[in-house]
Design an enzyme around this catalytic site. Structure first.
Site, PDB file in Angstrom:
ATOM      1  N   GLY A 103     -29.858 -22.185  35.298  1.00  0.00           N
ATOM      2  CA  GLY A 103     -30.313 -22.360  33.919  1.00  0.00           C
ATOM      3  C   GLY A 103     -29.209 -22.566  32.909  1.00  0.00           C
ATOM      4  CG  ASP A 148     -25.052 -15.562  32.207  1.00  0.00           C
ATOM      5  OD1 ASP A 148     -25.687 -14.607  31.737  1.00  0.00           O
ATOM      6  OD2 ASP A 148     -25.504 -16.316  33.077  1.00  0.00           O
ATOM      7  CE  LYS A 155     -34.127 -17.599  40.091  1.00  0.00           C
ATOM      8  NZ  LYS A 155     -34.336 -17.957  38.689  1.00  0.00           N
ATOM      9  CG  LEU A 159     -34.243 -22.550  31.793  1.00  0.00           C
ATOM     10  CD1 LEU A 159     -32.902 -23.246  31.697  1.00  0.00           C
ATOM     11  CD2 LEU A 159     -34.862 -22.451  30.396  1.00  0.00           C
ATOM     12  CB  VAL A 160     -38.277 -23.690  37.416  1.00  0.00           C
ATOM     13  CG1 VAL A 160     -39.321 -24.394  38.263  1.00  0.00           C
ATOM     14  CG2 VAL A 160     -36.886 -23.932  37.994  1.00  0.00           C
ATOM     15  CE  LYS A 193     -39.173 -21.423  27.939  1.00  0.00           C
ATOM     16  NZ  LYS A 193     -38.255 -21.069  26.877  1.00  0.00           N
ATOM     17  CG  ASP A 202     -18.475  14.832   1.455  1.00  0.00           C
ATOM     18  OD1 ASP A 202     -19.515  15.433   1.147  1.00  0.00           O
ATOM     19  OD2 ASP A 202     -18.258  14.353   2.591  1.00  0.00           O
ATOM     20  CE1 TYR A 203     -16.567  23.059   3.380  1.00  0.00           C
ATOM     21  CE2 TYR A 203     -18.508  22.632   4.732  1.00  0.00           C
ATOM     22  CZ  TYR A 203     -17.369  23.367   4.474  1.00  0.00           C
ATOM     23  OH  TYR A 203     -16.997  24.391   5.303  1.00  0.00           O
TER      24      TYR A 203
HETATM   25  P1  ADP Z   1     -31.646 -19.674  37.304  1.00  0.00           P
HETATM   26  O1  ADP Z   1     -30.903 -19.888  36.068  1.00  0.00           O
HETATM   27  O2  ADP Z   1     -31.780 -18.242  37.698  1.00  0.00           O
HETATM   28  O3  ADP Z   1     -31.141 -20.488  38.452  1.00  0.00           O
HETATM   29  P2  ADP Z   1     -33.782 -21.157  35.972  1.00  0.00           P
HETATM   30  O4  ADP Z   1     -35.176 -21.432  36.410  1.00  0.00           O
HETATM   31  O5  ADP Z   1     -33.668 -20.626  34.609  1.00  0.00           O
HETATM   32  O6  ADP Z   1     -33.147 -20.183  37.056  1.00  0.00           O
HETATM   33  O7  ADP Z   1     -32.918 -22.488  36.025  1.00  0.00           O
HETATM   34  C1  ADP Z   1     -32.816 -23.266  37.172  1.00  0.00           C
HETATM   35  C2  ADP Z   1     -32.284 -24.627  36.775  1.00  0.00           C
HETATM   36  O8  ADP Z   1     -31.766 -25.264  37.947  1.00  0.00           O
HETATM   37  C3  ADP Z   1     -33.366 -25.525  36.230  1.00  0.00           C
HETATM   38  O9  ADP Z   1     -32.898 -26.225  35.121  1.00  0.00           O
HETATM   39  C4  ADP Z   1     -33.698 -26.468  37.389  1.00  0.00           C
HETATM   40  O10 ADP Z   1     -34.062 -27.745  36.964  1.00  0.00           O
HETATM   41  C5  ADP Z   1     -32.411 -26.507  38.175  1.00  0.00           C
HETATM   42  N1  ADP Z   1     -32.747 -26.635  39.610  1.00  0.00           N
HETATM   43  C6  ADP Z   1     -33.536 -25.815  40.278  1.00  0.00           C
HETATM   44  N2  ADP Z   1     -33.672 -26.250  41.538  1.00  0.00           N
HETATM   45  C7  ADP Z   1     -32.945 -27.338  41.679  1.00  0.00           C
HETATM   46  C8  ADP Z   1     -32.652 -28.215  42.762  1.00  0.00           C
HETATM   47  N3  ADP Z   1     -33.143 -28.050  43.971  1.00  0.00           N
HETATM   48  N4  ADP Z   1     -31.839 -29.219  42.529  1.00  0.00           N
HETATM   49  C9  ADP Z   1     -31.316 -29.388  41.328  1.00  0.00           C
HETATM   50  N5  ADP Z   1     -31.555 -28.609  40.268  1.00  0.00           N
HETATM   51  C10 ADP Z   1     -32.341 -27.573  40.446  1.00  0.00           C
HETATM   52  C1  G6P Z   2     -28.124 -17.941  36.581  1.00  0.00           C
HETATM   53  C2  G6P Z   2     -26.990 -17.319  35.805  1.00  0.00           C
HETATM   54  C3  G6P Z   2     -25.858 -18.320  35.565  1.00  0.00           C
HETATM   55  C4  G6P Z   2     -25.439 -18.945  36.870  1.00  0.00           C
HETATM   56  C5  G6P Z   2     -26.660 -19.522  37.600  1.00  0.00           C
HETATM   57  C6  G6P Z   2     -26.296 -20.110  38.945  1.00  0.00           C
HETATM   58  O1  G6P Z   2     -28.700 -18.897  35.788  1.00  0.00           O
HETATM   59  O2  G6P Z   2     -27.473 -16.824  34.572  1.00  0.00           O
HETATM   60  O3  G6P Z   2     -24.754 -17.708  34.965  1.00  0.00           O
HETATM   61  O4  G6P Z   2     -24.485 -19.944  36.658  1.00  0.00           O
HETATM   62  O5  G6P Z   2     -27.629 -18.532  37.776  1.00  0.00           O
HETATM   63  O6  G6P Z   2     -25.609 -19.179  39.719  1.00  0.00           O
HETATM   64  P1  G6P Z   2     -24.113 -19.402  40.218  1.00  0.00           P
HETATM   65  O7  G6P Z   2     -23.700 -18.095  40.777  1.00  0.00           O
HETATM   66  O8  G6P Z   2     -24.202 -20.488  41.218  1.00  0.00           O
HETATM   67  O9  G6P Z   2     -23.272 -19.809  39.060  1.00  0.00           O
END
Ligand code: ADP
Ligand code: G6P
Length: 736
Positions: free
Chosen positions: A30, A142, A288, A386-387, A389, A508-509
């Site tokens: 994310g 982060d 997850k 974010l997935v 969304k 002041d005390y």
């Molecule tokens: P986290 O930050 O914990 O990984 P999030 O759901 O907030 O989880 O963000 C995941 C992000 O990584 C998303 O923007 C998504 O589009 C991207 N992502 C997830 N799976 C894949 C994949 N297989 N290949 C490329 N991008 C990915």
């Molecule tokens: C979450 C964390 C990020 C991290 C990402 C992927 O989104 O908040 O800080 O970058 O996961 O994990 P990685 O260990 O591969 O950076």
């Protein structure tokens, strides 16, 4: 030109070296995917780790790598293999990640990893210091870099420093288990603004700040020695247009233009038109809930067997942190579960689970989002997710059902989704059933408002809000102007003191001459203090006033026979030269019977708190209560009192762990002003630690010397660090 420095462990691109050649791949997760859009927009430099250790980078590729990163607006921090091991795989992902996601049993507390975490945070801070110029803005991201804000502030207090945490901040009960909890909080508090995805994370953080560091928190501002740090929630958005437009393009593709994955998905849809696709996309991470989801899928097929051959679960798990043992175990568990479920349930024409363990390109991601009828995301804990969304953003015809864990931060904003508890299989199975049968009109009715919100509060807006809040806060909260009372300044003051013909001192005390005790009656003056005050009292041409919020009986008893003048109850009573107390202000106390029951109800409901009755004021003390709870109750009491006293001439004073109700026309400032009007004083001095002393600091004339005890925000001209320093200063007056 002012630039923004983005600092995170991951850069938006990850470098790899294959057969001596460098390759750059987009990062997943994310933070990187979200900030990428922000980075592309403005004048910014992104500093982070390239994904390669120094040992992995051949010398002859180093400059090529730097150049490649520069093209992306990035600059790298060099990390050795040992540093990556201790800082990234170690402290970040084996201590903080599990702890902050409530997997306490996975958290390891290794001193050696902590030391490396500190050292690597120092490296990141130095990288910033090398690049930061003028009035640049630093935005740290982060949990990997929680010490950086303070490290940078120590060198560059002028920079605007923001910090955003992309994962949950756990409740105090979890956070307190961390051996380095104080260091982490102090590191974060180096920032001017600290942002979280949700209000819950924000309040957990504030609660830890209060309990671990004992700092005062006013709503969402933390009182630090020389400034305020602001805390707020900013739910991160996505690049809505990017996903939405890509989905539109995907829908308009002609036969030959589709990706291989898309063609296969279409082919399966065509062969079983009634079948529904469930989609699950995550990094392969225990937070997850992927294994639970597989088990829940099996449970669903057991409960609703009529859907066998009618549904398919597509699981995309992105490889992540694979050197951490928990991730290896999880990978094994998922492989086995998929194998077993497919083995037991597959038929000649049906494989219930399609499992991909890899990273996919953006187009393929969109293929999956647009082809699946139901997105099923069940994190056990997730900062945002974010997935969820992204899935909604790609549903251009507004169909599709999102089933989302209520443990994900995004569930706060996506309440039109089917929200589930990831531990409740019964509820999950029924939600899947409901999703399969949800009429299109209902799907659209749910998705339309979500799309509107996501389009409006997109990632750009999120970043913009954060930046604006950071800059406004920095401007509105300049460092305090009070100067430290140094030896030189004290010497100058002593010369003035000696020369003066008529001196008046307001002391002041509590918190100035004597320390706080759990029982206020126990804070009586010690022999040394009495000796010092006696010596002052003996001095010619010097009028001293003990000026306090305390009641006349207590101070009258403590200083009985001493002869010093006293102003008590904030200025209601005065005693001069040992005479009996007289009313200084004409005040009423007929309001007390009305207020007493209210205070009593707060005492009943707040263990450790008590009422102090004075002649013309009442105080509710909460020094001995649980700090968090006490503060909450104090806020509540303020609200109750404000409406109750609206028509009386009363005011509420919030002192040091005390809420006091008294007549509005009484305060220390007014009382002190009355005293100085009586003679032609040429040395006016006031010292105090508390809120209530601010009235003196504010009202006394320009040439008065005003001193605050403690480094809190103040109207006083000078400050001193604590009671011993305050006493030492007063002692100098006696040595004249
Ligand atoms: P986290 O930050 O914990 O990984 P999030 O759901 O907030 O989880 O963000 C995941 C992000 O990584 C998303 O923007 C998504 O589009 C991207 N992502 C997830 N799976 C894949 C994949 N297989 N290949 C490329 N991008 C990915
Ligand atoms: C979450 C964390 C990020 C991290 C990402 C992927 O989104 O908040 O800080 O970058 O996961 O994990 P990685 O260990 O591969 O950076």
């Amino acid at each position: 030109m002012r630039k923004t420095i983005i600092l995170s462990n991951r850069l938006p691109v990850q470098l790899q070296i294959n057969e001596g050649k460098m390759q750059a791949k987009p990062s997943v997760g994310g933070l990187a995917t979200g900030m990428k859009s922000v980075h592309q927009e403005g004048e910014s430099l992104w500093i982070g780790w390239s994904g390669l250790t120094q040992e992995e980078i051949p010398e002859d590729l180093e400059s090529e790598i730097d150049l490649a990163l520069e093209e992306h607006g990035c600059s790298k921090v060099r990390l050795t293999e040992a540093e990556v091991e201790g800082f990234y795989y170690g402290f970040s992902n084996r201590t903080i990640w599990p702890l902050y996601h409530y997997f306490l049993e996975y958290a390891e507390f290794e001193l050696s990893n902590w030391k490396i975490y500190e050292a690597v945070n120092r490296k990141f801070a130095n990288a910033v210091l090398e690049q930061a110029s003028g009035d640049d803005i630093l935005w740290v991201h982060d949990y990997q870099l929680m010490l950086v804000p303070q490290m940078v502030r120590e060198e560059r207090p002028d920079l605007s420093i923001g910090f955003f945490l992309h994962i949950p901040f756990p409740s105090y009960e979890i956070f307190r288990t961390l051996p380095w909890r104080e260091e982490i909080l102090k590191g974060l508090l180096g920032a001017d603004l600290i942002g979280f995805h949700t209000y819950d994370y924000e309040r957990h953080f504030l609660s830890s700040v209060r309990r671990v560091l004992g700092l005062e928190v006013n709503f969402n501002e933390i009182n630090l020695e020389d400034r305020m740090a602001k805390v707020d929630s900013f739910p991160m958005g996505i690049d809505y247009a990017k996903f939405h437009e890509a989905a539109k393009k995907n829908a308009d593709q002609k036969d030959g233009e589709q990706s291989d994955l898309q063609r296969r998905l279409y082919a399966h849809k065509a062969s079983t038109p009634d079948a529904k696709f469930f989609l699950s996309i995550d990094r392969l991470d225990y937070s997850k809930g992927i294994a639970k989801r597989l088990k829940a899928f099996e449970y669903f097929l057991g409960k609703y067997p009529e859907y066998k051959e009618k549904v398919r679960l597509i699981i995309l798990a992105v490889p992540s942190r694979s050197k951490v043992p928990q991730y290896q175990l999880l990978k094994k568990e998922i492989d086995e579960l998929v194998g077993r479920i497919n083995g037991e349930l597959s038929t000649v024409s049906w494989t219930p689970i399609w499992y991909f363990y890899r990273s996919l390109g953006f187009e393929n991601l969109v293929d999956l989002y647009t082809s699946c009828d139901i997105a099923w995301l069940t994190p056990i804990r997730d900062g945002m997710n974010l997935v969820a969304k992204e899935y909604i953003a790609t549903r251009t015809d507004k169909t599709g059902v999102l089933i989302l864990s209520e443990m994900a931060g995004s569930a706060n904003e996506m309440h039109e989704a089917l929200l589930i508890n990831p531990n409740n299989f019964e509820q999950i199975a029924d939600s899947l059933h409901r999703a399969i049968n949800m009429p299109e009109a209902e799907q659209k009715a749910r998705n339309t408002p979500m799309q509107k919100r996501l389009a409006r509060y997109n990632v750009e807006k999120w970043a913009g809000d954060f930046m604006e809040s950071l800059l406004t806060h920095k401007q509105s909260d300049p460092p305090y102007v009070a100067r430290r009372l140094t030896v030189d300044l004290t010497n100058t003051m002593m010369t003035q003191y000696r020369k003066a013909r008529n001196r008046i001192l307001f002391l002041d005390y509590d918190g100035t001459l004597a320390g706080f005790k759990n029982d206020p009656q126990k804070a009586s003056p010690d022999a040394e203090l009495l000796k010092m005050l006696d010596a002052l009292y003996e001095q010619k041409d010097t009028d001293i006033f003990i000026i306090s919020g305390r009641d006349k009986d207590t101070l009258g008893k403590w200083f009985d026979g001493r002869g010093y003048s006293m102003i008590v109850e904030h200025g209601v009573w005065i005693s001069e030269g040992g005479s009996a107390f007289q009313l200084l202000e004409n005040v009423k106390n007929d309001w007390m019977p009305k207020i007493r029951p209210v205070l009593e109800s707060f005492v009943d409901r707040t263990p450790g708190s008590f009422i102090e009755d004075k002649n013309y004021s009442m105080a509710w003390h909460y020094r001995n209560t649980d700090p968090d709870f006490g503060q909450k109750r104090a806020t509540e009491l303020n609200t109750v009192l404000t409406s109750l006293i609206a028509n009386d001439d009363l005011s509420v004073l919030n002192g040091n762990k005390v809420v006091e109700i008294k007549s509005s026309n009484v305060n220390k400032g007014r009382a002190a002003m009355r005293m100085i009007a009586r003679k032609d004083y040429d040395f006016i001095f006031a010292i105090g630690d508390d809120w209530t002393d601010e009235f003196m600091f504010q009202e006394l004339p320009e040439d008065a010397i005003t001193v605050k005890v403690g480094r809190m925000k103040t109207q006083a001209k000078f400050y001193l660090e604590g009671i011993p320093a305050a006493r030492a200063l007063i002692h100098r007056f006696t040595e004249m």
